[in-house]
Design an enzyme around this catalytic site. Structure first.
Site, PDB file in Angstrom:
ATOM      1  N   LYS A 242       0.835  -1.194   0.000  1.00  0.00           N
ATOM      2  CA  LYS A 242       0.000   0.000   0.000  1.00  0.00           C
ATOM      3  C   LYS A 242       0.875   1.251   0.000  1.00  0.00           C
ATOM      4  CE  LYS A 242      -3.640  -2.024   2.969  1.00  0.00           C
ATOM      5  NZ  LYS A 242      -4.832  -1.874   2.120  1.00  0.00           N
ATOM      6  N   ARG A 316      -9.952 -11.765   2.651  1.00  0.00           N
ATOM      7  CA  ARG A 316     -10.861 -12.817   2.182  1.00  0.00           C
ATOM      8  C   ARG A 316     -10.189 -14.196   2.220  1.00  0.00           C
ATOM      9  NH1 ARG A 316     -11.497  -9.731  -3.381  1.00  0.00           N
ATOM     10  NH2 ARG A 316     -11.219  -8.077  -1.851  1.00  0.00           N
TER      11      ARG A 316
END
Length: 462
Positions: A242, A316
């Site tokens: 990020k 996830r």
């Protein structure tokens, strides 16, 4: 944690200052009933009966000074209508001049939440205690406030002090308090049994080693419910790292785990007649020489092979293994909380958790419960037409959809692959953070979608 037990007490006619409630419709008639000095004082304080306004009234006769406060509807008090008062009134004991605070007591309590682990307040104000004749509501309200505070405390704690081991400690304390069975899977057993949790967390320092935390409580003969919480204690993005600005709030990426712990605390505290199974896959998504890579293909506990399209879609993955484990015991209901996608924030903003469900009746019941307790969510669709976005040429599924469209939906569709079709399932994509303060709701970690789900569980099982 803030101690709420002294802030909401039974009214045994002990000394207390009165709070008079008015709304904009009632204000003029109330004002006309007051003496000229009181009207002048109210005018000087620019009080017009609007919500969140208040004025101090002088002592009259044997009574001490009192307060008049504006609310949206003085006959039906919402959760947050007394919260501003609880933030600004002097230390002391108060009671409403008419009726009981009802739902507004929760806002009174949460307004006095403080996260003081790292900084002491300058000139702290002592407690503002609210009295009630409705003593049956006290314990429930305090339990709700404690659950909200637990979420806030866990999320507000920096990642250096809130890694997988600290999440394990928090769950262990909860298990001990309620005499629940407690297990932790890590190391070689995690790698063999929960390969996606292991893959996401294996690049972290040993002190932040990944693990699956489980708690089981209640009568095995009662309906089984599984509560799963994403416990990514810090998310660098992995090798798909990020930018710095996107990492600033990543201490909150375990917000799903915080919600799951708080919901489990409420369920056990209320002794709901269920068999509770709490699962928290905890890991740090770190950068290292042994980090999982874009293009890798991971095994999963369920046997589904997963191509890694983006290492920053790691939540996830850990949830997939935990959902597979939860499904093995054939629960009556599965609930998962996760700070899963920025796409959900773009779609519904920071106040509304995105709600996904594979059962329309369950979704409707959750939405109704949320409206009842001032804890709203917004349902988004499990749109089958977007499933092709997760196709892989080399594996059963890709963890990141192509094109950047419908990110919250494709993430939910990924999770659905790990849940049995015939098991009711709720997925709450929650922000777990309040970017700006509101009465009763300070800036920082926040419980969003917690009270709604608990109310739904009370209605379904209680």
């Amino acid at each position: 944690m803030t101690d709420f037990s002294d802030l909401f007490k039974a009214d045994n006619d002990q000394p207390a200052r009165l709070i008079h409630l008015v709304d904009s419709n009632r204000f003029e008639s109330w004002l006309n009933e007051q003496s000229e000095p009181v009207r002048a004082l109210v005018g000087a304080q620019k009080f017009r009966g609007k919500a969140s306004e208040h004025a101090i009234l002088p002592a009259q006769g044997d009574d001490s000074w009192s307060v008049v406060a504006g609310v949206a509807n003085h006959k039906k008090l919402g959760t947050w209508c007394l919260a501003k008062l609880a933030e600004v009134l002097p230390e002391g004991t108060y009671r409403l001049s008419e009726g009981a605070p009802g739902a507004a007591a929760l806002g009174w309590l949460t307004a006095q939440y403080r996260f003081g682990r790292y900084r002491k307040e300058d000139n702290p104000v002592g407690p503002r205690t609210l009295l009630t004749k409705d003593i049956g509501r006290i314990d429930t309200t305090v339990q709700l406030a404690n659950a909200v505070a637990l979420v806030r405390d866990l999320v507000n704690t920096p990642a250096a002090d809130m890694g997988p081991a600290q999440l394990e400690d928090a769950a262990r304390v909860l298990a001990k308090r309620h005499d629940a069975a407690f297990t932790v899977t890590k190391g070689d057993e995690l790698e063999q049994g929960y390969p996606m949790i292991h893959a996401v967390g294996k690049a972290a320092d040993k002190s932040f080693a990944p693990r699956l935390i489980e708690l089981q409580w209640g009568d095995p003969g009662k309906p089984r419910i599984a509560i799963v919480g994403k416990g990514i204690c810090f998310d660098s993005g992995g090798l798909d790292i990020k930018p710095a600005s996107a990492m600033l709030l990543m201490k909150k990426d375990m917000g799903g785990a915080a919600h799951a712990l708080a919901l489990a605390q409420l369920v056990m505290g209320a002794r709901l007649p269920v068999r509770l199974h709490l699962l928290i896959p905890a890991a740090e998504n770190a950068v290292g020489g042994n980090a999982f890579r874009p293009g890798d293909i991971l095994k999963s506990r369920k046997g589904i092979s997963v191509e890694i399209g983006n290492t920053d879609a790691e939540g996830r993955l850990v949830l997939g293994d935990a959902l597979a484990r939860a499904s093995e015991d054939k629960p009556d209901l599965i609930i998962d909380y996760a700070t899963l996608t920025g796409a959900a924030r773009v779609a519904v903003g920071p106040d509304l958790p995105a709600l996904f469900a594979n059962d329309d009746d369950v979704a409707a019941a959750v939405s109704a419960a949320g409206a009842e307790v001032d804890d709203p969510s917004w349902r988004l669709p499990l749109w089958d037409g977007y499933a092709d976005m997760l196709k892989s040429d080399t594996a059963d599924i890709n963890n990141a959809g192509e094109g950047g469209f419908a990110g919250a939906i494709t993430a939910a569709l990924f999770l659905r692959r790990f849940v049995p079709d015939d098991t009711p399932w709720l997925h709450i994509d929650t922000f777990a953070w309040r970017p700006s303060a509101r009465p009763g709701r300070p800036k920082g970690g926040e419980a969003l979608g917690l009270r709604a789900i608990f109310r739904f569980l009370q209605q379904r099982y209680g």
